[in-house]
Design a protein around this motif. Sequence first.
Motif, PDB file in Angstrom:
ATOM      1  N   THR A 225       0.834  -1.198   0.000  1.00 26.24           N
ATOM      2  CA  THR A 225       0.000   0.000   0.000  1.00 26.24           C
ATOM      3  C   THR A 225       0.873   1.254   0.000  1.00 26.24           C
ATOM      4  OG1 THR A 225      -1.946   1.023   1.028  1.00 26.24           O
ATOM      5  CG2 THR A 225      -0.266   0.137   2.521  1.00 26.24           C
ATOM      6  N   ILE A 226       0.254   2.367   0.307  1.00 24.93           N
ATOM      7  CA  ILE A 226       0.940   3.652   0.275  1.00 24.93           C
ATOM      8  C   ILE A 226       0.354   4.542   1.359  1.00 24.93           C
ATOM      9  CG2 ILE A 226      -0.587   4.854  -1.358  1.00 24.93           C
ATOM     10  CD1 ILE A 226       3.175   4.802  -1.816  1.00 24.93           C
ATOM     11  N   GLY A 227       1.201   5.364   1.984  1.00 26.28           N
ATOM     12  CA  GLY A 227       0.677   6.321   2.953  1.00 26.28           C
ATOM     13  C   GLY A 227      -0.016   7.476   2.248  1.00 26.28           C
ATOM     14  N   VAL A 228       0.665   8.034   1.253  1.00 22.47           N
ATOM     15  CA  VAL A 228       0.095   9.039   0.353  1.00 22.47           C
ATOM     16  C   VAL A 228       0.580   8.717  -1.048  1.00 22.47           C
ATOM     17  CG1 VAL A 228      -0.014  11.480  -0.285  1.00 22.47           C
ATOM     18  CG2 VAL A 228       0.041  10.843   2.115  1.00 22.47           C
ATOM     19  N   GLY A 229      -0.341   8.741  -2.009  1.00 19.30           N
ATOM     20  CA  GLY A 229       0.012   8.433  -3.384  1.00 19.30           C
ATOM     21  C   GLY A 229       0.732   9.571  -4.077  1.00 19.30           C
ATOM     22  N   ARG A 230       1.235   9.289  -5.272  1.00 21.58           N
ATOM     23  CA  ARG A 230       1.991  10.263  -6.069  1.00 21.58           C
ATOM     24  C   ARG A 230       1.153  11.516  -6.332  1.00 21.58           C
ATOM     25  NH1 ARG A 230       2.391   9.332 -11.008  1.00 21.58           N
ATOM     26  NH2 ARG A 230       0.636   7.881 -11.099  1.00 21.58           N
ATOM     27  N   HIS A 231       1.708  12.673  -5.997  1.00 23.72           N
ATOM     28  CA  HIS A 231       0.999  13.929  -6.244  1.00 23.72           C
ATOM     29  C   HIS A 231       1.976  15.086  -6.113  1.00 23.72           C
ATOM     30  CE1 HIS A 231       1.232  14.022  -1.878  1.00 23.72           C
ATOM     31  NE2 HIS A 231       0.888  15.309  -1.908  1.00 23.72           N
ATOM     32  N   SER A 232       1.577  16.222  -6.611  1.00 19.79           N
ATOM     33  CA  SER A 232       2.241  17.476  -6.253  1.00 19.79           C
ATOM     34  C   SER A 232       1.209  18.326  -5.529  1.00 19.79           C
ATOM     35  CB  SER A 232       2.778  18.195  -7.502  1.00 19.79           C
ATOM     36  OG  SER A 232       1.731  18.496  -8.406  1.00 19.79           O
ATOM     37  N   ARG A 290       5.497  11.279  -2.476  1.00 17.95           N
ATOM     38  CA  ARG A 290       4.590  10.298  -1.882  1.00 17.95           C
ATOM     39  C   ARG A 290       5.176   9.808  -0.568  1.00 17.95           C
ATOM     40  NH1 ARG A 290       5.081   5.371  -6.297  1.00 17.95           N
ATOM     41  NH2 ARG A 290       7.342   5.099  -6.235  1.00 17.95           N
ATOM     42  N   VAL A 291       4.364   9.101   0.189  1.00 17.20           N
ATOM     43  CA  VAL A 291       4.785   8.637   1.505  1.00 17.20           C
ATOM     44  C   VAL A 291       4.582   7.132   1.596  1.00 17.20           C
ATOM     45  CG1 VAL A 291       4.340   8.753   3.995  1.00 17.20           C
ATOM     46  CG2 VAL A 291       4.264  10.842   2.606  1.00 17.20           C
ATOM     47  N   ALA A 292       5.597   6.435   2.059  1.00 12.88           N
ATOM     48  CA  ALA A 292       5.514   4.990   2.237  1.00 12.88           C
ATOM     49  C   ALA A 292       4.782   4.649   3.530  1.00 12.88           C
ATOM     50  CB  ALA A 292       6.920   4.395   2.271  1.00 12.88           C
ATOM     51  N   ALA A 293       4.092   3.533   3.527  1.00 14.94           N
ATOM     52  CA  ALA A 293       3.553   2.978   4.767  1.00 14.94           C
ATOM     53  C   ALA A 293       4.696   2.295   5.523  1.00 14.94           C
ATOM     54  CB  ALA A 293       2.434   1.986   4.461  1.00 14.94           C
ATOM     55  N   ASN A 294       4.523   2.113   6.832  1.00 11.71           N
ATOM     56  CA  ASN A 294       5.585   1.579   7.682  1.00 11.71           C
ATOM     57  C   ASN A 294       5.039   0.438   8.528  1.00 11.71           C
ATOM     58  OD1 ASN A 294       7.446   1.351  10.055  1.00 11.71           O
ATOM     59  ND2 ASN A 294       8.477   3.053   9.040  1.00 11.71           N
ATOM     60  N   GLY A 295       5.742  -0.664   8.541  1.00 12.01           N
ATOM     61  CA  GLY A 295       5.266  -1.829   9.287  1.00 12.01           C
ATOM     62  C   GLY A 295       5.682  -1.864  10.739  1.00 12.01           C
ATOM     63  N   ASN A 296       6.571  -0.952  11.157  1.00 14.62           N
ATOM     64  CA  ASN A 296       7.125  -1.010  12.513  1.00 14.62           C
ATOM     65  C   ASN A 296       6.807   0.190  13.388  1.00 14.62           C
ATOM     66  OD1 ASN A 296       8.588  -3.502  12.011  1.00 14.62           O
ATOM     67  ND2 ASN A 296       9.967  -2.264  10.746  1.00 14.62           N
ATOM     68  N   HIS A 297       6.515   1.340  12.771  1.00 11.27           N
ATOM     69  CA  HIS A 297       6.361   2.570  13.544  1.00 11.27           C
ATOM     70  C   HIS A 297       5.155   3.380  13.065  1.00 11.27           C
ATOM     71  CE1 HIS A 297      10.397   1.976  15.189  1.00 11.27           C
ATOM     72  NE2 HIS A 297      10.819   1.758  13.953  1.00 11.27           N
ATOM     73  N   ASN A 298       4.521   4.065  14.014  1.00 14.72           N
ATOM     74  CA  ASN A 298       3.557   5.098  13.667  1.00 14.72           C
ATOM     75  C   ASN A 298       4.340   6.339  13.232  1.00 14.72           C
ATOM     76  OD1 ASN A 298       1.405   3.428  14.624  1.00 14.72           O
ATOM     77  ND2 ASN A 298       1.823   4.133  16.704  1.00 14.72           N
ATOM     78  N   ARG A 299       3.816   7.061  12.253  1.00 15.95           N
ATOM     79  CA  ARG A 299       4.491   8.264  11.755  1.00 15.95           C
ATOM     80  C   ARG A 299       3.494   9.417  11.739  1.00 15.95           C
ATOM     81  NH1 ARG A 299       5.025  11.025   6.691  1.00 15.95           N
ATOM     82  NH2 ARG A 299       7.043  12.062   6.471  1.00 15.95           N
ATOM     83  N   ILE A 300       3.994  10.633  12.004  1.00 15.87           N
ATOM     84  CA  ILE A 300       3.163  11.823  11.865  1.00 15.87           C
ATOM     85  C   ILE A 300       3.903  12.854  11.010  1.00 15.87           C
ATOM     86  CG2 ILE A 300       1.873  11.568  14.031  1.00 15.87           C
ATOM     87  CD1 ILE A 300       3.800  13.786  15.158  1.00 15.87           C
ATOM     88  N   SER A 301       3.138  13.763  10.427  1.00 15.32           N
ATOM     89  CA  SER A 301       3.711  14.936   9.772  1.00 15.32           C
ATOM     90  C   SER A 301       2.716  16.077   9.897  1.00 15.32           C
ATOM     91  CB  SER A 301       4.044  14.665   8.298  1.00 15.32           C
ATOM     92  OG  SER A 301       2.862  14.473   7.545  1.00 15.32           O
ATOM     93  N   VAL A 302       3.237  17.299   9.828  1.00 14.80           N
ATOM     94  CA  VAL A 302       2.392  18.490   9.967  1.00 14.80           C
ATOM     95  C   VAL A 302       2.774  19.481   8.863  1.00 14.80           C
ATOM     96  CG1 VAL A 302       1.535  20.296  11.499  1.00 14.80           C
ATOM     97  CG2 VAL A 302       2.374  18.136  12.475  1.00 14.80           C
ATOM     98  N   PRO A 303       2.054  19.462   7.737  1.00 17.91           N
ATOM     99  CA  PRO A 303       2.326  20.442   6.690  1.00 17.91           C
ATOM    100  C   PRO A 303       1.478  21.710   6.836  1.00 17.91           C
ATOM    101  CG  PRO A 303       0.857  18.756   5.848  1.00 17.91           C
ATOM    102  CD  PRO A 303       1.136  18.406   7.289  1.00 17.91           C
ATOM    103  N   ILE A 304       2.082  22.832   6.493  1.00 19.72           N
ATOM    104  CA  ILE A 304       1.349  24.086   6.307  1.00 19.72           C
ATOM    105  C   ILE A 304       1.336  24.364   4.805  1.00 19.72           C
ATOM    106  CG2 ILE A 304       1.338  26.587   6.675  1.00 19.72           C
ATOM    107  CD1 ILE A 304       2.778  26.099   9.337  1.00 19.72           C
ATOM    108  N   PHE A 305       0.161  24.505   4.251  1.00 18.05           N
ATOM    109  CA  PHE A 305       0.021  24.832   2.837  1.00 18.05           C
ATOM    110  C   PHE A 305      -0.213  26.336   2.714  1.00 18.05           C
ATOM    111  CE2 PHE A 305      -1.495  20.459   3.397  1.00 18.05           C
ATOM    112  CZ  PHE A 305      -0.616  19.794   2.533  1.00 18.05           C
ATOM    113  N   VAL A 306       0.742  27.002   2.088  1.00 14.47           N
ATOM    114  CA  VAL A 306       0.681  28.453   1.892  1.00 14.47           C
ATOM    115  C   VAL A 306       0.116  28.684   0.491  1.00 14.47           C
ATOM    116  CG1 VAL A 306       2.025  30.580   1.834  1.00 14.47           C
ATOM    117  CG2 VAL A 306       2.703  28.710   3.369  1.00 14.47           C
TER     118      VAL A 306
END
Length: 357
Positions: A225-232, A290-306
């Motif tokens: 699977t994928i965490g986030v698919g290909r995009h800009s 894009r973002v990969a899924a991870n089998g061992n760890h929870n991941r977070i991110s915080v983007p600001i879209f300007v």
Amino acid sequence: MAPAMAMAETFDIINYAVHQGHGVKGLSELGLKSLPNQYVQPIDERIDMTTVIDEHSIPVIDMSDLSDQKVADSICDASERWGFFQVVNHGVPLKVLDEVKESTYRFFSQSAEEKNKHSKDNSPTNNVRFGTSFTPHAEKALEWKDFLSLFYVSQEEADAYWPQACKDDALEFLKSSEIMIKKLLVALTQRLNVKEIDEEKENLLMGSKRINMNYYPKCPNPELTIGVGRHSDVSTLTILLQDQVGGLYVRKLETDSWIHVPPIEGAIVINIGDALQIMSNGRYKSVEHRVAANGNHNRISVPIFVNPRPNDVIGPLREVIESGETPIYKQVLYSDYVKHFFRKAHDGKGTVDFAKI
């Protein structure tokens, strides 16, 4: 009540994850041994590690002395050649970064019932949205991510509607990053022959902002699977805070290769969005990621879209065209561009074609 871990055939994954508000965090916490079919991506959308190149990395830029023309040049060069870079000594207090990461975990640790108060069906405002995947109704396969999206209108509106679990820290991250954002935009627009960012230009470049909190829980069979698919991104700039887990991949321009963006303690990732690619007439590059899924760890991110404001018309800047360039993009209403992005699944750089002449 949570279903049996065997995932009985009668269990409605979509209802549980999407409509009841459990999201993929809820699915992950069931202790699944295999990935539900609804999340299995087509082979060509999975991350093929043989296409990841280790000998390249996006630039890391020290912003401590922006009066040095070499620093401004490095920002512009990175935006032309990579579309992505990381910044250190950026002026955003590390305490602010740590606290907004903590509040992201705090929001997602709440019950599904509490989080679901902010879903599309339940939120009292369109400016606050909790959800999962990207556009579940339009996707053939879902993405392994939950999110909270907060569109900033005013302090009063945020006080009234943003979740208490993360409101103050999200607002502080927005506020604390503003000087850095303006410095980046000054450097970038000077190369576009913009002599001064007046109020009108500032509104066009950064007249609206959205902050997201993303949660990528541990995943069974992450390679499927994928965490986030290909995009800009559709933004002018995206200001991304990631944790130390890693998993963000950026396409190397004009190739089929991908580059991992390694977490650097205290750094912020910057990427050019479609709006700035259009306004720069293609000089600055909004790059697939894009973002990969991870089998061992929870991941977070915080983007600001300007972003530009929804009612702004975007196209190549006047200063760019006056320098003799032929426009390759038309003038488009920004809200129309954004709607085009959100009505479909992630599809790489497909959205920018909407603005091409």
